[in-house]
Scaffold this motif. Sequence first.
Motif, short mmCIF file in Angstrom:
data_model
loop_
_atom_site.label_atom_id
_atom_site.label_comp_id
_atom_site.label_asym_id
_atom_site.label_seq_id
_atom_site.Cartn_x
_atom_site.Cartn_y
_atom_site.Cartn_z
N ARG A 363 0.81 -1.21 0.00
CA ARG A 363 0.00 0.00 0.00
C ARG A 363 0.85 1.27 0.00
N GLN A 364 0.47 2.17 -0.86
CA GLN A 364 1.05 3.51 -0.90
C GLN A 364 -0.05 4.50 -0.54
N TYR A 365 0.21 5.34 0.44
CA TYR A 365 -0.82 6.22 0.97
C TYR A 365 -0.68 7.65 0.46
N SER A 366 -1.80 8.38 0.49
CA SER A 366 -1.81 9.81 0.13
C SER A 366 -1.11 10.05 -1.21
N ILE A 367 -1.52 9.25 -2.18
CA ILE A 367 -0.86 9.32 -3.48
C ILE A 367 -1.91 9.53 -4.57
N GLN A 368 -1.56 10.32 -5.55
CA GLN A 368 -2.47 10.59 -6.66
C GLN A 368 -1.77 10.29 -7.98
N THR A 369 -2.47 9.58 -8.86
CA THR A 369 -1.94 9.30 -10.18
C THR A 369 -2.19 10.50 -11.09
N LYS A 370 -1.16 11.03 -11.67
CA LYS A 370 -1.27 12.21 -12.51
C LYS A 370 -1.48 11.85 -13.98
N LYS A 371 -0.79 10.82 -14.45
CA LYS A 371 -1.00 10.40 -15.83
C LYS A 371 -0.49 8.98 -16.04
N ILE A 372 -0.99 8.38 -17.11
CA ILE A 372 -0.57 7.04 -17.52
C ILE A 372 0.20 7.19 -18.84
N VAL A 373 1.32 6.53 -18.94
CA VAL A 373 2.15 6.63 -20.15
C VAL A 373 2.21 5.26 -20.83
N ALA A 374 1.98 5.25 -22.13
CA ALA A 374 2.01 4.01 -22.91
C ALA A 374 3.28 3.94 -23.75
N ASP A 375 3.62 2.72 -24.19
CA ASP A 375 4.77 2.56 -25.08
C ASP A 375 4.33 2.77 -26.52
N HIS A 384 2.67 8.00 -13.51
CA HIS A 384 3.33 9.15 -12.87
C HIS A 384 2.44 9.60 -11.71
N THR A 385 3.02 9.74 -10.54
CA THR A 385 2.25 10.09 -9.34
C THR A 385 2.86 11.27 -8.60
N ILE A 386 2.08 11.76 -7.65
CA ILE A 386 2.56 12.79 -6.73
C ILE A 386 1.93 12.53 -5.37
N GLN A 387 2.67 12.82 -4.32
CA GLN A 387 2.14 12.65 -2.96
C GLN A 387 1.21 13.81 -2.61
N MET A 388 0.22 13.50 -1.77
CA MET A 388 -0.78 14.48 -1.38
C MET A 388 -0.76 14.67 0.15
N PRO A 404 4.93 19.47 -3.56
CA PRO A 404 5.93 19.70 -4.62
C PRO A 404 7.18 18.85 -4.40
N GLY A 405 7.71 18.35 -5.49
CA GLY A 405 8.94 17.57 -5.42
C GLY A 405 8.74 16.11 -5.07
N SER A 406 7.47 15.67 -4.91
CA SER A 406 7.21 14.27 -4.52
C SER A 406 6.81 13.41 -5.71
N GLU A 407 7.05 13.91 -6.92
CA GLU A 407 6.68 13.15 -8.12
C GLU A 407 7.48 11.84 -8.20
N LYS A 408 6.84 10.83 -8.79
CA LYS A 408 7.51 9.54 -8.93
C LYS A 408 6.95 8.80 -10.14
N VAL A 409 7.79 7.97 -10.76
CA VAL A 409 7.38 7.16 -11.91
C VAL A 409 7.40 5.69 -11.49
N TRP A 410 6.30 4.99 -11.79
CA TRP A 410 6.15 3.58 -11.40
C TRP A 410 6.00 2.72 -12.65
N PRO A 411 6.80 1.65 -12.79
CA PRO A 411 6.62 0.76 -13.94
C PRO A 411 5.34 -0.06 -13.77
N ALA A 412 4.64 -0.31 -14.87
CA ALA A 412 3.41 -1.11 -14.80
C ALA A 412 3.05 -1.63 -16.18
#
Length: 492
Positions: A363-375, A384-388, A404-412
């Motif tokens: 579980r990842q808490y207080s997180i929002q998905t900003k966009k989905i990236v395709a190949d 791509h997410t950011i913490q809330m 701000p500054g909490s952006e992260k990229v997750w493989p899926a």
Amino acid sequence: MGKATGFMEYSRQKPNEKNPLARVSDWKEYSSIFSDELLSQQGARCMDCGTPFCHMGTELQGVTTGCPIHNLIPEWNDLVYRGRWKEALDRLMMTNNFPEFTGRVCPAPCEGSCTVAISDPAVSIKNIERTIIDKGFENGWINPRIPEKRTGKKVAIVGSGPAGLASADMLNQKGHSVMVYERADRPGGLLMYGIPNMKLEKEVVERRIQLLKQEGIEFVTNTEVGKDITAEELRAQYDAVILCTGAQKQRDLVIEGREANGIHFAMDYLTDTTKSLLDSNFTDGKFIDTKDQDVIVIGGGDTGADCVATALRQNCRSVVQFGKHPRLPEQRSSDNMWPAYPNVFTLEYAYEEATAKFGNDPRQYSIQTKKIVADADGNVKELHTIQMEKLKDDNGNFYFEEIPGSEKVWPAQHVFIAIGFEGTEQPLLAQFGVETKNNKIDAAYGDYKTNVDGVFAAGDARRGQSLIVWAINEGREVATAVDEYLFTAVAK
């Protein structure tokens, strides 16, 4: 109570559970019942409280508190303590049509309002309930109850989930002829396809369906009311109709990249997996396979947890579950006092399994998905997410702000959307001509009548996404309303 000091002498025991690493290798139920001796001790923990809040069945702070079907919990706890299992079963069946379901998949709001839980862990109500009904089947105490006579009245029930089954059971025992329509190939609704096998083995559901058939209830599967048979035809053939279609319109994720391949609704994933398991033990390949894939589940509820557990059994490479809310506290907060349902941190079965396999809670808490990236081929490759941060304004209302500054990229390679349900599906309701409100059938609780004469509604279709015990509650109550309607129709 027979053991007035039992709650001081015995501690709460967890149900027997298979080792987390071992149980992800199969699709069998992960928990089993206690021994009789241990169950007797657990029943003895039920104290002689003046007011048993456990079966009050209401809502506090917008959350269910106590048992909505008003199970006679202290009575059968005492009988289990005394070893009088048959009498305990009789008490249990007075209020609950399907204890084998609630004893496995209900979140047990009764335990949250248990008086012992004011200062100690609650009585093991859920496991005791399951054991009582399982013993009932094992010992041959549960047999078909054939109504002595029929009224000549016919009722159609659309949907075979817990609300539909409960109303069918009650009306059949009243002597009415009941036909249950189900668009899937097996009866049971979400009990069959929405809850994974490891929480509720389908033999348990099929056993109850067979019993209901023996008692005279008829089931029509692979039949969608509104398409295969019209609302007009149904109303012409039956004296009353009950809509128990559930709240199956899944809430979608409106976000950049949503159209990428590999983005699925959680319920589609769970349904296809269970159906393939039952049909062919997965040899037909008609399911979403996450083997050796990175999986992300968006949504922090039970359905999301079931997706996590399912992906683990498919041998996914990794699994993460996103939730928008902060991690719950270890103990009740000052604004979440007993007997309200305890909003506290727990390690449910799926998270225990993921922790055992990968070394950390998924579980990842207080997180929002900003966009989905395709190949380049249109298949999802990353999120791509950011913490809330959850904040409160001057009026006491909560809101979220990005950090701000909490952006992260997750493989899926697979993403499952489990952010709840918007309400019931509308085309069928339009055909019946029933009015809706907030994407739910407009029918008052306790009355269950729609604006169309002879058409009633109950369960999630009427109240929105809710608990199995509320569905059973409404199924029982709508049956009473329909019986009164049919009696009045006879009198006329």
